[in-house]
Design a protein around this motif. Structure first.
Motif, PDB file in Angstrom:
ATOM      1  N   THR A   9       0.741  -1.140   0.002  1.00 11.82           N
ATOM      2  CA  THR A   9      -0.185  -0.210   0.129  1.00 11.82           C
ATOM      3  C   THR A   9       0.931   1.414  -0.428  1.00 11.82           C
ATOM      4  OG1 THR A   9      -0.312  -0.117   2.890  1.00 11.82           O
ATOM      5  CG2 THR A   9      -1.940  -1.629   1.342  1.00 11.82           C
ATOM      6  N   ARG A  10       2.907   0.916  -0.175  1.00 14.82           N
ATOM      7  CA  ARG A  10       3.043   1.777  -0.157  1.00 14.82           C
ATOM      8  C   ARG A  10       2.635   3.222  -1.232  1.00 14.82           C
ATOM      9  NH1 ARG A  10       8.491   2.097   1.677  1.00 14.82           N
ATOM     10  NH2 ARG A  10       8.222  -0.083   1.820  1.00 14.82           N
ATOM     11  N   ALA A  11       1.995   3.990  -0.694  1.00 16.35           N
ATOM     12  CA  ALA A  11       2.260   4.923  -1.650  1.00 16.35           C
ATOM     13  C   ALA A  11       3.131   6.653  -2.169  1.00 16.35           C
ATOM     14  CB  ALA A  11       1.009   6.069  -0.397  1.00 16.35           C
ATOM     15  N   THR A  12       4.487   6.255  -1.365  1.00 18.98           N
ATOM     16  CA  THR A  12       5.168   7.523  -2.107  1.00 18.98           C
ATOM     17  C   THR A  12       6.283   6.507  -2.703  1.00 18.98           C
ATOM     18  OG1 THR A  12       6.574   6.193   0.030  1.00 18.98           O
ATOM     19  CG2 THR A  12       5.586   8.563   0.004  1.00 18.98           C
ATOM     20  N   THR A  13       7.315   6.323  -2.825  1.00 22.84           N
ATOM     21  CA  THR A  13       8.256   4.905  -3.723  1.00 22.84           C
ATOM     22  C   THR A  13       8.632   4.222  -3.219  1.00 22.84           C
ATOM     23  OG1 THR A  13       9.662   7.970  -3.680  1.00 22.84           O
ATOM     24  CG2 THR A  13      11.311   5.494  -4.391  1.00 22.84           C
ATOM     25  N   LEU A  14       8.443   3.509  -4.218  1.00 26.18           N
ATOM     26  CA  LEU A  14       8.254   1.432  -4.922  1.00 26.18           C
ATOM     27  C   LEU A  14      10.199   1.677  -4.663  1.00 26.18           C
ATOM     28  CD1 LEU A  14       6.309   0.673  -7.372  1.00 26.18           C
ATOM     29  CD2 LEU A  14       5.700   0.472  -5.434  1.00 26.18           C
ATOM     30  N   ARG A  15      10.584   0.371  -3.548  1.00 25.97           N
ATOM     31  CA  ARG A  15      11.451   0.044  -3.350  1.00 25.97           C
ATOM     32  C   ARG A  15      12.139  -1.421  -4.164  1.00 25.97           C
ATOM     33  NH1 ARG A  15      13.959   2.465   1.112  1.00 25.97           N
ATOM     34  NH2 ARG A  15      15.147   0.538   1.951  1.00 25.97           N
ATOM     35  N   ALA A  16      13.408  -0.783  -4.859  1.00 21.03           N
ATOM     36  CA  ALA A  16      12.831  -2.385  -5.558  1.00 21.03           C
ATOM     37  C   ALA A  16      15.048  -2.619  -5.333  1.00 21.03           C
ATOM     38  CB  ALA A  16      13.905  -1.752  -6.826  1.00 21.03           C
ATOM     39  N   GLY A  17      14.607  -4.200  -5.382  1.00 19.21           N
ATOM     40  CA  GLY A  17      16.502  -4.712  -5.723  1.00 19.21           C
ATOM     41  C   GLY A  17      16.494  -5.200  -6.397  1.00 19.21           C
ATOM     42  N   VAL A  18      17.440  -5.860  -7.493  1.00 18.69           N
ATOM     43  CA  VAL A  18      18.117  -6.007  -8.122  1.00 18.69           C
ATOM     44  C   VAL A  18      19.045  -7.225  -7.617  1.00 18.69           C
ATOM     45  CG1 VAL A  18      19.353  -6.157 -10.480  1.00 18.69           C
ATOM     46  CG2 VAL A  18      17.674  -4.508  -9.806  1.00 18.69           C
ATOM     47  N   ILE A  43      20.488  -4.576  -3.430  1.00 16.25           N
ATOM     48  CA  ILE A  43      21.672  -5.306  -5.270  1.00 16.25           C
ATOM     49  C   ILE A  43      22.045  -6.700  -4.385  1.00 16.25           C
ATOM     50  CG2 ILE A  43      22.117  -3.599  -6.777  1.00 16.25           C
ATOM     51  CD1 ILE A  43      24.427  -4.123  -6.624  1.00 16.25           C
ATOM     52  N   ALA A  44      21.755  -7.975  -4.983  1.00 20.49           N
ATOM     53  CA  ALA A  44      22.952  -9.237  -5.109  1.00 20.49           C
ATOM     54  C   ALA A  44      22.732  -9.602  -5.978  1.00 20.49           C
ATOM     55  CB  ALA A  44      21.497 -10.512  -4.740  1.00 20.49           C
ATOM     56  N   GLY A  45      24.062 -10.785  -5.553  1.00 21.94           N
ATOM     57  CA  GLY A  45      24.964 -11.326  -6.913  1.00 21.94           C
ATOM     58  C   GLY A  45      26.379 -11.783  -6.432  1.00 21.94           C
ATOM     59  N   MET A  46      27.116 -13.112  -7.300  1.00 21.90           N
ATOM     60  CA  MET A  46      27.757 -13.585  -6.143  1.00 21.90           C
ATOM     61  C   MET A  46      29.639 -13.288  -6.446  1.00 21.90           C
ATOM     62  SD  MET A  46      26.698 -17.680  -7.189  1.00 21.90           S
ATOM     63  CE  MET A  46      28.544 -17.459  -6.487  1.00 21.90           C
ATOM     64  N   GLU A  47      29.735 -12.055  -7.236  1.00 18.14           N
ATOM     65  CA  GLU A  47      31.307 -11.693  -7.497  1.00 18.14           C
ATOM     66  C   GLU A  47      31.317 -10.207  -7.265  1.00 18.14           C
ATOM     67  OE1 GLU A  47      28.151 -12.144  -9.445  1.00 18.14           O
ATOM     68  OE2 GLU A  47      29.043 -13.448 -11.297  1.00 18.14           O
ATOM     69  N   ASP A  48      32.156 -10.650  -6.142  1.00 19.10           N
ATOM     70  CA  ASP A  48      32.753  -9.163  -5.187  1.00 19.10           C
ATOM     71  C   ASP A  48      32.675  -8.178  -5.564  1.00 19.10           C
ATOM     72  OD1 ASP A  48      32.188 -11.322  -2.938  1.00 19.10           O
ATOM     73  OD2 ASP A  48      34.438 -11.674  -2.743  1.00 19.10           O
ATOM     74  N   GLY A  49      33.801  -8.445  -6.790  1.00 18.00           N
ATOM     75  CA  GLY A  49      33.771  -6.933  -7.587  1.00 18.00           C
ATOM     76  C   GLY A  49      33.059  -5.936  -7.864  1.00 18.00           C
ATOM     77  N   PRO A  50      32.556  -6.746  -9.031  1.00 15.84           N
ATOM     78  CA  PRO A  50      30.868  -6.234  -9.558  1.00 15.84           C
ATOM     79  C   PRO A  50      30.121  -5.789  -8.463  1.00 15.84           C
ATOM     80  CG  PRO A  50      31.452  -7.629 -10.960  1.00 15.84           C
ATOM     81  CD  PRO A  50      32.369  -8.138  -9.941  1.00 15.84           C
ATOM     82  N   ARG A  51      30.000  -6.504  -7.559  1.00 15.26           N
ATOM     83  CA  ARG A  51      28.558  -5.729  -6.375  1.00 15.26           C
ATOM     84  C   ARG A  51      29.868  -4.868  -5.459  1.00 15.26           C
ATOM     85  NH1 ARG A  51      28.854 -10.476  -4.092  1.00 15.26           N
ATOM     86  NH2 ARG A  51      30.822  -9.404  -1.871  1.00 15.26           N
ATOM     87  N   ALA A  52      30.398  -4.468  -5.495  1.00 14.11           N
ATOM     88  CA  ALA A  52      30.725  -3.274  -5.005  1.00 14.11           C
ATOM     89  C   ALA A  52      30.449  -2.447  -6.239  1.00 14.11           C
ATOM     90  CB  ALA A  52      31.984  -3.240  -4.033  1.00 14.11           C
ATOM     91  N   GLU A  53      31.692  -2.656  -7.329  1.00 16.82           N
ATOM     92  CA  GLU A  53      31.191  -1.504  -8.116  1.00 16.82           C
ATOM     93  C   GLU A  53      30.114  -0.938  -8.625  1.00 16.82           C
ATOM     94  OE1 GLU A  53      33.418  -2.819 -11.503  1.00 16.82           O
ATOM     95  OE2 GLU A  53      35.206  -3.090 -10.079  1.00 16.82           O
ATOM     96  N   LEU A  54      28.705  -2.027  -8.589  1.00 20.17           N
ATOM     97  CA  LEU A  54      27.526  -1.429  -9.266  1.00 20.17           C
ATOM     98  C   LEU A  54      27.282  -0.857  -7.708  1.00 20.17           C
ATOM     99  CD1 LEU A  54      26.375  -5.097 -10.816  1.00 20.17           C
ATOM    100  CD2 LEU A  54      27.079  -2.249 -12.086  1.00 20.17           C
ATOM    101  N   GLY A  55      27.435  -1.128  -6.615  1.00 20.37           N
ATOM    102  CA  GLY A  55      26.541  -0.525  -5.443  1.00 20.37           C
ATOM    103  C   GLY A  55      27.501   1.025  -5.430  1.00 20.37           C
ATOM    104  N   GLU A  56      28.086   1.545  -5.921  1.00 23.19           N
ATOM    105  CA  GLU A  56      28.930   2.159  -5.794  1.00 23.19           C
ATOM    106  C   GLU A  56      27.681   3.599  -7.059  1.00 23.19           C
ATOM    107  OE1 GLU A  56      30.984   3.507  -3.485  1.00 23.19           O
ATOM    108  OE2 GLU A  56      30.731   2.087  -2.188  1.00 23.19           O
ATOM    109  N   LYS A  57      28.304   2.716  -8.314  1.00 26.00           N
ATOM    110  CA  LYS A  57      27.566   3.284  -9.016  1.00 26.00           C
ATOM    111  C   LYS A  57      26.376   4.041  -9.040  1.00 26.00           C
ATOM    112  CE  LYS A  57      26.883   2.740 -13.764  1.00 26.00           C
ATOM    113  NZ  LYS A  57      26.723   1.826 -15.623  1.00 26.00           N
TER     114      LYS A  57
END
Length: 389
Positions: A9-18, A43-57
């Motif tokens: 019932t969130r009337a404001t911003t939807l919270r998304a994950g990938v 976000i979730a994924g097994m690869e440490d490097g890409p996970r950190a890079e995409l989190g920062e991006k």
């Protein structure tokens, strides 16, 4: 955590994950970052490097190596699933049961049986389940659909639809070439896009029968592999590298569908469709992922040619897919309409195609019925010995 018994019932911003850090996952991240009314928070994924890079991006601080932790931490409204095919069903079912709306990458699952578990979970939870068929959102496909809907070619009755590569196996020895992990080769990988846009252009007729052959001539000899960073799992080449299908449609229409990862043909990727209608025809050809393909509408009578080249824009691809998904999530009264059934129908057709190739016989499909546990098929020809892909 949002539960299946408590509507969003969130009337404001939807919270998304990938979930998934590869190219497809990044398309979803980019869409959530660009669209209004939604915030990418996990976000979730097994690869440490890409996970950190995409989190920062994307400014995401909630980063998980295990998708279960992303789901369990709660407070998500929507999640995109962009991981290897064998993980689609368990992740989607887990998220739906946690009360989260799900947008999965194609194909919906390895088999129609798995896909049915996802649709059933959407029904139980009362949440939206959709699958990203982004090629129907290309500008040239949308322009062709508009021309058909406007009656420019009359009633389409036959088509040849293709996606062909010369050397495009997505990394020999990766999960893509493992039957258990992928469910199949080019037919289930890129052919499902062809199946989707062809049936979409025809107006979603029921597929009544499938006759198919598959070939595995190049990948088994180490040929046809594309340069890729796909995860190597040390698998032998267990899937087809070319498939050809004849689909019979309700009302008498027909589609010939061909798809290859590897074949001795002109270099590069080519996909598109040639349509034959009662008042005209159409041809769309896209080479090497051009933003807009060459689209021609054929009309006229006899020797009088009135062919028209149509200029289309690039379309919005995954951005449009995610935007539509969010619109459906916002339309709570109609959540039950968006339950993954269309993608389940695609899975039933692909299952029938692989069975037809295995048997060397046409396979008939029963009318799609909500709640079926599996595809009901009847062989209508005497099976002959056919090499399995």
């Amino acid at each position: 955590m949002t539960t299946a018994s408590t509507p969003t019932t969130r009337a404001t911003t939807l919270r998304a994950g990938v979930i998934g850090l590869g190219w497809a996952g990044q398309q979803h991240m980019d869409a959530y970052a660009k669209l209004p009314g939604v915030e990418l928070v996990a976000i979730a994924g097994m690869e440490d490097g890409p996970r950190a890079e995409l989190g920062e991006k994307y400014g995401v601080t909630r980063r998980y190596s295990d998708w279960r932790d992303l789901v369990a931490d709660g407070d998500l409204d929507v999640v995109s699933v962009a991981v290897p095919t064998f993980l689609h069903a368990p992740i989607a079912v887990g998220a739906l049961e946690a009360g989260i709306h799900v947008l999965s990458e194609k194909p919906i699952a390895r088999t129609a049986v798995e896909a049915q578990t996802m649709v059933d979970a959407a029904h139980r939870s009362g949440r939206v389940l959709e699958v990203a068929f982004n090629h129907r959102r290309r500008g040239d496909v949308e322009a062709l659909k508009a021309a058909i809907d406007a009656g420019q070619i009359g009633r389409p009755y036959h088509a040849r639809a293709v996606w062909l590569r010369r050397a495009g196996i997505p990394a020999l020895g990766s999960w893509f070439t493992n039957r258990e992990m992928a469910g199949g080769g080019p037919l289930i990988d890129i052919g499902v896009h062809v199946l989707d846009y062809a049936l979409h252009l025809f107006g979603e007729p029921q597929v009544t029968a499938v006759s198919a052959v598959t070939h595995s001539e190049l990948g088994t000899r180490g040929r046809g592999g594309a340069k890729s960073d796909k995860q190597h799992v040390g698998s032998a080449y267990e899937v087809e590298d070319l498939a050809s299908l004849l689909l019979r449609l309700e009302g008498g229409g027909s589609i010939v569908l061909e798809t290859s990862w590897a074949a001795y043909r002109p270099a590069g990727d080519e996909f598109g469709i040639t349509l034959y209608g009662t008042e005209g025809g159409a041809d769309l050809r896209v080479v090497d992922y051009a933003p807009a393909g060459e689209l021609t509408i054929f009309t006229g009578e006899g020797e009088e040619v009135e062919d028209v080249a149509v200029t289309a824009d690039a379309g919005r691809g995954h951005l449009a897919v995610v935007e539509t998904f969010l619109e459906h999530v916002a339309d709570q009264a109609n959540w039950s309409h968006w339950d993954g059934s269309l993608a389940l129908d695609r899975a039933r057709v692909i299952d029938a195609a692989y069975e037809s190739a295995r048997l060397g016989a046409e396979v008939r499909l029963s009318p799609a019925t909500a709640g079926l546990d599996d595809t009901t098929t009847t062989e209508t020809a005497t099976p002959t010995e056919t090499p399995e892909a």
